[in-house]
Design a protein around this motif. Structure first.
Motif, mmCIF file in Angstrom:
data_model
loop_
_atom_site.group_PDB
_atom_site.id
_atom_site.type_symbol
_atom_site.label_atom_id
_atom_site.label_comp_id
_atom_site.label_asym_id
_atom_site.label_seq_id
_atom_site.Cartn_x
_atom_site.Cartn_y
_atom_site.Cartn_z
ATOM 1 N N GLU A 133 17.443 -1.198 -6.716
ATOM 2 C CA GLU A 133 17.467 -2.756 -6.824
ATOM 3 C C GLU A 133 16.300 -3.316 -7.294
ATOM 4 O OE1 GLU A 133 17.859 -3.716 -2.514
ATOM 5 O OE2 GLU A 133 20.020 -3.080 -2.378
ATOM 6 N N GLY A 134 15.173 -2.527 -7.673
ATOM 7 C CA GLY A 134 14.141 -2.840 -8.247
ATOM 8 C C GLY A 134 13.068 -3.208 -7.263
ATOM 9 N N ARG A 135 13.073 -2.742 -5.899
ATOM 10 C CA ARG A 135 12.286 -3.290 -5.043
ATOM 11 C C ARG A 135 11.323 -2.265 -4.656
ATOM 12 N NH1 ARG A 135 16.288 -5.399 -0.437
ATOM 13 N NH2 ARG A 135 14.273 -6.171 0.617
ATOM 14 N N LEU A 136 11.301 -1.033 -5.059
ATOM 15 C CA LEU A 136 10.446 0.000 -4.749
ATOM 16 C C LEU A 136 9.692 0.713 -5.726
ATOM 17 C CD1 LEU A 136 10.214 2.007 -1.837
ATOM 18 C CD2 LEU A 136 11.550 3.543 -3.120
ATOM 19 N N GLU A 137 8.483 1.156 -5.879
ATOM 20 C CA GLU A 137 7.642 1.892 -6.398
ATOM 21 C C GLU A 137 7.285 3.186 -6.062
ATOM 22 O OE1 GLU A 137 3.897 1.053 -9.354
ATOM 23 O OE2 GLU A 137 4.241 -0.451 -7.673
ATOM 24 N N ARG A 138 7.470 4.193 -7.011
ATOM 25 C CA ARG A 138 7.057 5.617 -6.602
ATOM 26 C C ARG A 138 5.588 5.688 -7.300
ATOM 27 N NH1 ARG A 138 10.937 8.327 -4.063
ATOM 28 N NH2 ARG A 138 12.977 7.405 -4.260
ATOM 29 N N ARG B 224 2.125 9.047 -7.095
ATOM 30 C CA ARG B 224 1.919 10.235 -6.880
ATOM 31 C C ARG B 224 1.747 10.747 -5.575
ATOM 32 N NH1 ARG B 224 0.388 13.121 -11.663
ATOM 33 N NH2 ARG B 224 0.000 11.588 -13.448
ATOM 34 N N GLY B 225 1.930 11.982 -5.314
ATOM 35 C CA GLY B 225 1.711 12.605 -4.112
ATOM 36 C C GLY B 225 3.123 12.151 -3.164
ATOM 37 N N ASN B 226 4.318 11.763 -3.666
ATOM 38 C CA ASN B 226 5.374 11.459 -2.941
ATOM 39 C C ASN B 226 5.155 10.346 -1.910
ATOM 40 O OD1 ASN B 226 8.307 11.868 -2.350
ATOM 41 N ND2 ASN B 226 7.922 13.145 -0.699
ATOM 42 N N ARG B 227 4.450 9.377 -2.585
ATOM 43 C CA ARG B 227 4.357 8.034 -1.949
ATOM 44 C C ARG B 227 5.078 7.028 -2.587
ATOM 45 N NH1 ARG B 227 -1.491 6.849 -2.333
ATOM 46 N NH2 ARG B 227 -1.135 7.726 -4.332
ATOM 47 N N VAL B 228 5.275 5.952 -1.693
ATOM 48 C CA VAL B 228 6.091 4.614 -2.212
ATOM 49 C C VAL B 228 5.515 3.557 -1.783
ATOM 50 C CG1 VAL B 228 8.096 5.908 -2.365
ATOM 51 C CG2 VAL B 228 7.743 4.923 -0.138
ATOM 52 N N SER B 229 5.929 2.508 -2.453
ATOM 53 C CA SER B 229 5.500 1.113 -1.647
ATOM 54 C C SER B 229 6.277 0.202 -2.215
ATOM 55 C CB SER B 229 4.093 0.811 -2.459
ATOM 56 O OG SER B 229 4.022 0.641 -3.640
ATOM 57 N N LEU B 230 6.328 -1.292 -1.747
ATOM 58 C CA LEU B 230 7.465 -2.304 -2.138
ATOM 59 C C LEU B 230 6.586 -3.006 -3.188
ATOM 60 C CD1 LEU B 230 8.333 -3.834 1.200
ATOM 61 C CD2 LEU B 230 9.947 -2.214 -0.300
ATOM 62 N N VAL C 268 0.909 -1.108 -0.048
ATOM 63 C CA VAL C 268 0.010 -0.048 -0.067
ATOM 64 C C VAL C 268 0.687 1.350 -0.191
ATOM 65 C CG1 VAL C 268 -1.560 1.264 1.416
ATOM 66 C CG2 VAL C 268 -1.763 -1.126 1.089
ATOM 67 N N PRO C 269 0.739 2.326 -1.050
ATOM 68 C CA PRO C 269 1.470 3.348 -0.940
ATOM 69 C C PRO C 269 1.597 4.259 0.418
ATOM 70 C CG PRO C 269 0.366 3.055 -2.902
ATOM 71 C CD PRO C 269 -0.116 2.064 -2.066
ATOM 72 N N THR C 270 2.781 4.432 0.909
ATOM 73 C CA THR C 270 2.886 5.406 2.105
ATOM 74 C C THR C 270 3.635 6.776 1.814
ATOM 75 O OG1 THR C 270 2.983 3.300 3.372
ATOM 76 C CG2 THR C 270 3.677 5.241 4.087
ATOM 77 N N ALA C 271 3.178 7.884 2.420
ATOM 78 C CA ALA C 271 3.672 8.903 2.190
ATOM 79 C C ALA C 271 5.248 8.702 2.581
ATOM 80 C CB ALA C 271 2.808 10.067 2.840
#
Length: 351
Positions: free
Chosen positions: A337-342, A344-350, A309-312
């Motif tokens: 490493e290809g483990r993180l997805e960005r 919108r809104g400066n949020r990221v998820s695995l 789930v994307p987290t700020a």
């Protein structure tokens, strides 16, 4: 063609005529240079075309001088040599700040306006390294990567090229940076005083950014972006193109990665650039790699706090109790490493 360390100074009459010719309606840089070649001088050209009136030039010059600036006319000894050599060099530049920066070697840095925190961090690190090696950092004073590069290079020298008149602050959020560069760096514009930036002005600005420089560094460029235009112009001008790579899964890096695929120079740290330009190396570690060692203690915390789930990012900083800089380094390492997805809104998820 026009400049050189031993070139004679323009006569006052010819210099004024070049100002009038450059500010004439329907005469852009290409036609200006054709007119000089055809007529032999701007004075003769002004006698044959509807040149801008002297009063118009005097008004603009007065405004510029009140702001602490001056004109640079192609043919002036202070006009930057590298820029004078491109086919569509701007006939006139308005300048506010330290003209001595134009005598030093420059590197351009460009990238996304909606840049990630990690991208801005890398831009600042790279600009600091380039500056420490003696280069002036040139960019377009846009938000995101441009602003990060300018800010980091203020202490060592930075040149900002504007898309509108030199008095036009754009974007407004960079008003303080605009003022700081006017005091401690150099502002340049080929547009007349008071002219706001419009869409067609930005590619024209970009050719100046690359034309001033020995090479262009691209950070976080999407497939269709102004940074890609600058990279193309740089290649056409015979400049080197340097690119920081990103995750293939991140659309913010589609343009960057395609440039590398097409032959641009992959950059890990400032020394990659310096070696390509045959300049002495500086004490440095690879971008991302140097951060990886500092960030390792925080990786476990971030992985525990992240999920699908994307987290700020700001929330991650609070939750993991690490600095924003350390968080940026951890996220960059995970992204590479290809483990993180960005998102919108400066949020990221695995992934």
């Amino acid at each position: 063609m026009f400049d050189g360390p031993h070139a004679p100074e323009l006569s006052p009459a010819e210099r004024r005529a070049r100002l009038r010719l450059a500010r004439s309606a329907r005469i852009g840089p290409v036609l200006f240079h054709h007119a000089l070649q055809h007529f032999g001088s701007a004075r003769r050209a002004c006698a044959e075309v509807a040149a801008a009136p002297e009063a118009e030039i005097a008004r603009e010059e007065a405004n510029l001088r009140r702001a602490g600036g001056q004109f640079l006319v192609i043919g002036d000894r202070a006009y930057p040599q590298a820029l004078a050599a491109i086919p569509d060099a701007p006939p006139v530049l308005s300048a506010i700040g330290d003209l001595g920066l134009l005598a030093r070697p420059a590197l351009a840095m460009v990238g996304a306006r909606e840049a990630s925190l990690a991208g801005c961090r890398l831009a600042a690190e790279l600009a600091s390294g380039i500056g420490a090696a003696g280069f002036v950092v040139a960019s377009g004073l846009a938000r995101g990567i441009d602003a990060a590069a300018h800010s980091a290079a203020l202490a060592t020298g930075t040149v900002a090229v504007l898309a509108g008149g030199i008095d036009q602050i754009y974007p407004l959020q960079n008003a303080r940076l605009h003022a700081d560069i006017a005091r401690g760096g150099l502002l340049l514009s080929e547009m007349p005083w008071g002219i706001p930036p419009v869409a067609r002005s930005f590619p024209r600005r970009n050719r100046i950014v690359s034309g001033l420089s020995s090479g262009v560094v691209v950070i976080e460029a999407a497939a269709r972006s102004g940074s890609m235009i600058t990279a193309r112009l740089a290649a056409e001008q015979g400049r080197d193109v340097f690119v920081l790579p990103g995750s293939p899964a991140d659309p913010h890096y589609d343009g960057s990665n395609s440039l590398i695929h097409d032959g641009a120079i992959l950059v890990r740290h400032a020394n990659d650039i310096l070696r390509a330009l045959e300049r002495p190396a500086i004490a440095s570690q690879p971008l991302g790699e140097s951060g990886r060692k500092r960030a390792e203690p925080g990786v476990a915390k971030v992985l525990a706090a992240l999920g699908s789930v994307p987290t700020a990012v700001d929330e991650l900083v609070r939750r993991c109790q690490v600095s924003a800089a350390a968080m940026a380094e951890v996220l960059l390492a995970l992204e590479l490493e290809g483990r993180l997805e960005r998102h919108r809104g400066n949020r990221v998820s695995l992934i």
